[in-house]
Scaffold this active site. Structure first.
Site, PDB file in Angstrom:
ATOM      1  N   LYS A 167      10.198  -0.266   2.178  1.00 36.39           N
ATOM      2  CA  LYS A 167      10.278   0.967   2.946  1.00 36.39           C
ATOM      3  C   LYS A 167      10.815   0.691   4.358  1.00 36.39           C
ATOM      4  O   LYS A 167      10.462  -0.327   4.952  1.00 36.39           O
ATOM      5  CB  LYS A 167       8.852   1.531   3.038  1.00 36.39           C
ATOM      6  CG  LYS A 167       8.752   2.999   3.314  1.00 36.39           C
ATOM      7  CD  LYS A 167       7.322   3.477   3.051  1.00 36.39           C
ATOM      8  CE  LYS A 167       6.939   4.551   4.047  1.00 36.39           C
ATOM      9  NZ  LYS A 167       5.579   5.045   3.868  1.00 36.39           N
ATOM     10  N   LYS A 183       8.847   1.075  11.085  1.00 35.32           N
ATOM     11  CA  LYS A 183       8.914   0.812  12.525  1.00 35.32           C
ATOM     12  C   LYS A 183       8.322  -0.543  12.866  1.00 35.32           C
ATOM     13  O   LYS A 183       8.563  -1.070  13.942  1.00 35.32           O
ATOM     14  CB  LYS A 183       8.173   1.903  13.279  1.00 35.32           C
ATOM     15  CG  LYS A 183       6.690   1.904  12.949  1.00 35.32           C
ATOM     16  CD  LYS A 183       5.958   2.991  13.634  1.00 35.32           C
ATOM     17  CE  LYS A 183       4.497   2.883  13.248  1.00 35.32           C
ATOM     18  NZ  LYS A 183       3.794   4.135  13.305  1.00 35.32           N
ATOM     19  N   LYS A 227      -5.825  -1.660   4.630  1.00 41.55           N
ATOM     20  CA  LYS A 227      -5.860  -1.803   6.090  1.00 41.55           C
ATOM     21  C   LYS A 227      -7.038  -2.628   6.581  1.00 41.55           C
ATOM     22  O   LYS A 227      -6.942  -3.305   7.592  1.00 41.55           O
ATOM     23  CB  LYS A 227      -5.880  -0.426   6.777  1.00 41.55           C
ATOM     24  CG  LYS A 227      -4.539   0.271   6.795  1.00 41.55           C
ATOM     25  CD  LYS A 227      -4.516   1.245   7.956  1.00 41.55           C
ATOM     26  CE  LYS A 227      -3.248   2.068   8.013  1.00 41.55           C
ATOM     27  NZ  LYS A 227      -3.340   3.081   9.081  1.00 41.55           N
TER      28      LYS A 227
END
Ligand code: TRP
Length: 339
Positions: free
Chosen positions: A202, A205, A119
């Site tokens: 995966k 969203k 991240k």
């Protein structure tokens, strides 16, 4: 090894960062409901708004997403009388214990977290301090309840190991047997819901292609259409799981069917041996519509009454604090803080 016996208690959390998908429902919420209804453990489920703000969140969106996540929990069967359902920032002991854990955890441990490395990416200097400390707050979420079991996806496994390291170091440094060594309950890859456009990725969203996912807010038409158009290969369904080898798109649709119908992959394949995917996808679309539209309509009903959601969360926080306040007080005592 810890000698103390702890009350069997499950804790898990989801970030209110917007956009619930079929992946959240089948991977997390459905399982949380099963654990709640089993009655073998106390269950605590949490919207982790303080984790969400480790990266920028628009304030109005954060509020909406937190309430929407709460509606998602309730619509998928979490009963706020059976489970403790909370928003993290409304139970201040999470943040208070997190500070203590910031002083227990080592820089080196945090720097090895793969999620931090992913991240923060190229620009670690520009990442928030909160993003670095994220796993210590997660450990506090769990240990402020003395939770014994934590259901999570395998991407969170390393954070749970860190939680165990923090508990062990705290117990060792202060010569106590106070925090439990929590057991992870890792969902296997088999229950991971993949993209409807690429069975190796995966379901997410944040995928730019909306047709790649089922949103829990999708209506019946959208759900049916996305399943009918889902990617597959030209071969028919096999009769046994070995026949799904090397066929990620086919495997994903069969997994979803099995999860939505509460059966096993073996049973789904035995019943559909040799069927063409065109027909199977229609059955899957019907099943998904039947299972998911009650969830999405309950969510929209709840979203029309935010005051009711806020009441449920306030009550959850009150119940939570009956557990967290004494554990924090005891922690401060152990650490030597004058009260
Ligand atoms: N880090 C978890 C995730 O992104 C969310 C989370 C925060 C959590 N605190 C937790 C999960 C405690 C389990 C237990 O998925």
């Amino acid at each position: 090894m810890t000698q103390t016996t702890f009350t069997p208690r499950v804790f898990s959390g989801i970030q209110p960062s917007g956009g619930l998908t079929l992946g959240n429902y089948l991977g997390a919420m459905k399982n949380f409901t099963t654990m709640q209804d089993a009655g073998t453990h106390e269950t605590v489920y949490c919207m982790v708004d303080m984790h969400a703000i480790t990266v920028w969140q628009d304030p109005a969106a954060l509020k909406r997403n937190t309430r929407e996540l709460c509606a998602g929990f309730l619509a998928s069967g979490i009963d706020p009388e059976k489970s403790i359902l909370i928003n993290q920032s409304q139970v201040p002991e999470h943040a208070q214990l997190a500070w203590i854990f910031n002083c227990v955890a080592r820089m080196g441990w945090m720097g090895r977290m793969t999620q931090w490395k992913d991240k923060s990416g190229e620009n670690a200097e520009g990442a928030s301090l909160g993003l670095f400390a994220y796993p210590a707050l997660m450990a506090a979420d769990i240990l402020i309840y003395h939770a014994t079991h934590v259901p999570v996806g395998d991407d969170q496994k390393q954070h749970l190991e860190l939680t165990r390291d923090i508990a062990t170091k705290f117990n060792h440094d202060y010569g106590v047997d106070f925090f439990p060594i929590t057991e992870p309950v890792i969902r296997g890859a088999a229950t991971r819901v993949m993209s409807l456009r690429d069975g190796t990725k995966k379901m997410s969203k944040s995928d730019p292609v909306d047709a790649s996912r089922i949103n829990l807010t999708d209506d019946a038409d959208a759900i049916a259409k996305k399943f009918r158009k889902a990617k597959t290969d030209p071969d028919p369904l096999p009769g046994t799981p070995e026949g799904l080898e090397g066929r990620p798109d086919a495997r994903n649709l069969v997994n979803i069917y099995a999860a939505l119908s509460d059966t096993s992959v073996e049973e789904v394949l035995a019943a559909n041996d040799g069927k063409m995917f065109g027909y199977f996808k229609q059955d899957l679309a019907d099943l998904a519509v039947a299972r998911l539209t009650p969830v999405s309509s309950e969510m929209s009903r709840l979203m029309e009454d935010p005051a009711e959601i806020d009441r449920i969360l306030a009550r959850g926080a009150e119940r939570a604090r009956e557990i967290t306040a004494p554990i924090l007080a005891r922690t401060y005592e152990i650490v030597g803080m004058v009260r």
